[in-house]
Design an enzyme around this catalytic site. Sequence first.
Site, mmCIF file in Angstrom:
data_model
loop_
_atom_site.group_PDB
_atom_site.id
_atom_site.type_symbol
_atom_site.label_atom_id
_atom_site.label_comp_id
_atom_site.label_asym_id
_atom_site.label_seq_id
_atom_site.Cartn_x
_atom_site.Cartn_y
_atom_site.Cartn_z
ATOM 1 N N ARG A 197 0.849 -1.179 0.000
ATOM 2 C CA ARG A 197 0.000 0.000 0.000
ATOM 3 C C ARG A 197 0.887 1.232 0.000
ATOM 4 O O ARG A 197 1.924 1.273 0.663
ATOM 5 C CB ARG A 197 -0.927 0.026 1.223
ATOM 6 C CG ARG A 197 -2.084 -0.958 1.153
ATOM 7 C CD ARG A 197 -3.093 -0.559 0.068
ATOM 8 N NE ARG A 197 -4.261 -1.435 0.035
ATOM 9 C CZ ARG A 197 -4.370 -2.511 -0.717
ATOM 10 N NH1 ARG A 197 -3.338 -2.880 -1.479
ATOM 11 N NH2 ARG A 197 -5.474 -3.225 -0.716
ATOM 12 N N HIS A 232 -0.877 -0.044 -9.996
ATOM 13 C CA HIS A 232 -1.531 -0.956 -9.046
ATOM 14 C C HIS A 232 -2.115 -2.176 -9.776
ATOM 15 O O HIS A 232 -3.326 -2.433 -9.725
ATOM 16 C CB HIS A 232 -2.632 -0.217 -8.273
ATOM 17 C CG HIS A 232 -2.957 -0.888 -6.959
ATOM 18 N ND1 HIS A 232 -3.431 -0.201 -5.867
ATOM 19 C CD2 HIS A 232 -2.890 -2.179 -6.554
ATOM 20 C CE1 HIS A 232 -3.640 -1.032 -4.861
ATOM 21 N NE2 HIS A 232 -3.315 -2.249 -5.267
ATOM 22 N N GLU A 291 -4.221 7.342 -5.318
ATOM 23 C CA GLU A 291 -4.378 6.676 -6.605
ATOM 24 C C GLU A 291 -5.719 7.046 -7.220
ATOM 25 O O GLU A 291 -6.697 7.212 -6.499
ATOM 26 C CB GLU A 291 -4.286 5.152 -6.425
ATOM 27 C CG GLU A 291 -2.954 4.677 -5.901
ATOM 28 C CD GLU A 291 -2.888 3.173 -5.670
ATOM 29 O OE1 GLU A 291 -1.804 2.678 -5.335
ATOM 30 O OE2 GLU A 291 -3.925 2.495 -5.814
#
Length: 324
Positions: free
Chosen positions: A239, A287, A268
């Site tokens: 993360r 991601h 994000e």
Amino acid sequence: MTKPCVFITRKLPEDVVAPLSAIAEVEMWPHEDVAVPNDVLVEKAKRAAALLPMVSDPIGEQVLSAGAELKVVANMGVGYDNIDVPAATRRGIVVCNTPDVLTDTTADLTFALLLATARRLVEAAEFLKEGKWKSWSPFLLAGADVHHKTIGIVGMGNIGQAVAKRAKGFDMNVLYYNRSRRPEAEAELGAIYRPFADLLAESDFVVCLTPLTPETRRLFNREAFRRMKRSAVFINAARGAVVDEQALYEALVHGEIAAAGLDVFEKEPVDPAHPLVSLPNVVALPHIGSATYETRRAMMALARDNIIAVLEGRPPLTPVNRPS
């Protein structure tokens, strides 16, 4: 009898949703790559018995308090820091995630990111495409060996252990730091436990796979990067908020560490103008840790099946809380 309502925050394939549609009134946000606005999510929660959000969708107090009929939130992801789990628990709402089905896929991506960063693969590909390759030279785009080096894994859960298995295939020395010792990883993989500070100092590659918790937030700060070797490569596939991004940027610019591979960021989607993205010694990805067709479909199916179980009065398959 009126069917319960389910709201899904992205458009999923109809064949995946079909078993859920048999027992519930299902509504999906009609976009695959556009996040549902929070005000819409709050409105949909008002009549929903179940929500199926993505890991990037914040399910906080506002959404949960709106869901008077809400029984389950089935997150499509192994992480669930986007959900206010204590608030859900107080309201008797089950929170589920999708562990295990993405372990190997995420480990593959993590090790691929390590290799790409160490060997400067993205930089080299762009170098060729931009017409800069004029001749062979001894140190043209020279990177770092991975084989026989020391990898330090921070967060030795299932994904961490899967990464360690891949590292052993490269004859790497595996160190790890975890909240609790992992005897099975030590016995099966030859992994060696190190305190956090020692792991940072000894590792050629530091791989972050720890969940985001109050204790791990900004775990990788200025002090942590200064403990690493100047030749060290930092990889984050966990993360973004586990890292102090300004401290990482300064460590890279000042040569305190050699390079970084990042699949996650604190905010994000990340702005292309983000300082870290602009650095030549950073490989930045959007991601995609679990992004294969097979694994994403398995995640969708597990989230769906958790909802079906709860709506039918059965125990959820992969709960992360136990409301009374």
